[in-house]
Scaffold this active site. Structure first.
Site, short mmCIF file in Angstrom:
data_model
loop_
_atom_site.label_atom_id
_atom_site.label_comp_id
_atom_site.label_asym_id
_atom_site.label_seq_id
_atom_site.Cartn_x
_atom_site.Cartn_y
_atom_site.Cartn_z
NE ARG A 167 55.05 52.13 49.30
CZ ARG A 167 54.47 53.05 50.12
NH1 ARG A 167 54.22 52.81 51.21
NH2 ARG A 167 54.40 53.93 50.22
CE LYS A 261 45.00 52.32 74.77
NZ LYS A 261 44.66 52.64 73.47
N PRO A 279 51.41 43.28 70.37
CG PRO A 279 53.40 43.99 69.22
CD PRO A 279 52.86 43.24 70.19
CG ASP A 281 49.00 44.00 62.40
OD1 ASP A 281 48.34 42.61 63.27
OD2 ASP A 281 49.35 43.91 62.53
CG HIS A 283 48.20 38.92 60.97
ND1 HIS A 283 47.79 38.30 59.67
CD2 HIS A 283 49.22 38.21 61.74
CE1 HIS A 283 48.67 37.50 59.93
NE2 HIS A 283 49.68 37.17 61.02
CG PHE A 329 54.46 38.93 62.34
CD1 PHE A 329 53.45 39.79 62.27
CD2 PHE A 329 55.41 38.95 61.66
CE1 PHE A 329 53.42 41.09 61.20
CE2 PHE A 329 55.23 40.33 60.75
CZ PHE A 329 54.32 40.60 60.85
#
Length: 349
Positions: A167, A261, A279, A281, A283, A329
């Site tokens: 998306r 952040k 990073p 998040d 996850h 990731f």
């Protein structure tokens, strides 16, 4: 000719004079793993094994064959300058083998994840012993961090909150078609440059972005474009590459839509040369808790938890911790578990 219609060039064998190659074994770069992994949103597999996208206001097609990274550009000439631009984009001066060796030695979980990518080779002479795993992967799977234009990276990641790669890619395509300069058509497919800050800072930009389906992100995209234009400036944004990581992140977090952040760290890692940025998040937060046993209070990412997770992985993986996190990731992505990007912000209408 720039702006006109051209035919897509799929392979070097079709028009060899229009292609150039850089030495680049698959262990150092896998286009099929890196380009669709959520670092950038402007590349598509235009034919099996060939990737077409926009880099530096030029349309490129890339392909890997026989330990070579082949490329062709449309509407311009390939040469030493395009070689340099491509090497910088993929950061090919950073060798992966020793990095993966160090990460695998320090972290058994990383070692297992790095062995689990499709297309890995079996060592000559047979398979590994079933009784003892090798100390690091047979070869790195070619996952690396890109070095992107700071403006494009920043505005793209503002669009990632509570979103998925497919998306986000469609949103960025609509953004470029509506606000970016037309570059060319390839087989009737239009390609556009990433929009200028001036285009996205216009009085009607937010309304147009909402009409394109950006929702609450529209005010953040146009607001950040305006804030940079009126304050930091493009040059100031680029200059963040030269300041310490904490200072770069602090400056980014003052911009509209970068209040988390997690977005700032993505930009620090993928555009501002802060390889230590991790990073975080939801996850990554779950990985830290479930796979690494970190004790984090609460059910959401607090500023304290964000710092603790980043510090933990920096201590484990070292000065390029953000690169190691990108491998994990990507590994989850290719196991069929596409992590939603930027899930640490509450949804808005």
């Amino acid at each position: 000719m720039r702006g006109g219609g051209m035919k897509l060039r799929d392979t070097p064998s079709a028009s060899p004079a229009l292609w150039r190659a850089l030495p680049c074994p698959a262990a150092e770069l896998r286009l099929d793993l890196v380009l669709p992994s959520g670092q950038t949103f402007r590349w598509r597999e235009s034919s099996p094994g060939s990737w077409t996208g926009v880099l530096g206001d030029t349309v490129w097609t890339l392909r890997q064959e026989r330990d070579r990274l082949w490329y062709t550009v449309y509407g311009g000439e390939a040469g030493a300058d395009t070689d340099r631009l491509l090497r910088e984009f993929f950061q090919l001066d950073v060798g992966l083998r020793e990095l993966y060796r160090a990460w695998g030695a320090a972290d058994p979980l990383f070692r297992e994840a790095a062995k689990d990518f499709p297309g890995e080779v079996t060592p000559r002479g047979g398979t590994h012993s079933a009784h003892r795993a090798p100390p690091y992967p047979v070869r790195p799977p070619g996952v690396r961090v890109l070095r992107q234009d700071p403006v494009e990276c920043l505005l793209s990641f503002i669009c990632t909150s509570n979103n998925h790669i497919s998306r986000i890619t469609a949103m960025i395509e609509r953004l470029c078609q509506a606000f970016g300069r037309h570059l060319c058509h390839l087989d009737a497919q239009p390609f556009h440059a990433f929009p200028s800050l001036a285009a996205l800072a216009g009085d009607d930009a937010e309304a147009r972005l909402r009409a394109l389906g950006f929702g609450y992100r529209a005010k953040f995209v146009s607001g950040t474009a305006r804030a940079i234009t009126e304050g930091l400036g493009v040059e100031g944004l680029h200059q963040l590459r030269t300041v310490p990581y904490a200072e770069a992140r602090r400056v980014l977090c003052t911009l509209p839509g970068v209040g988390t952040k997690q977005v700032a760290d993505c930009v620090c890692l993928m555009a501002l040369d802060k390889a230590e940025a991790v990073p975080v998040d939801t996850h990554v937060w779950r990985i830290a808790r479930q796979r690494y046993g970190m004790e984090l209070g609460g059910r959401s990412i607090t500023p304290r938890a964000h710092q603790e997770i980043g510090d933990f992985f920096r201590g484990l993986w070292g000065p390029r911790a953000g690169w190691a996190q990108a491998v994990l990731f990507c590994a989850d992505l290719h196991k069929g578990r596409e992590p939603a990007v930027g899930q640490d912000r509450d949804k808005e209408n």
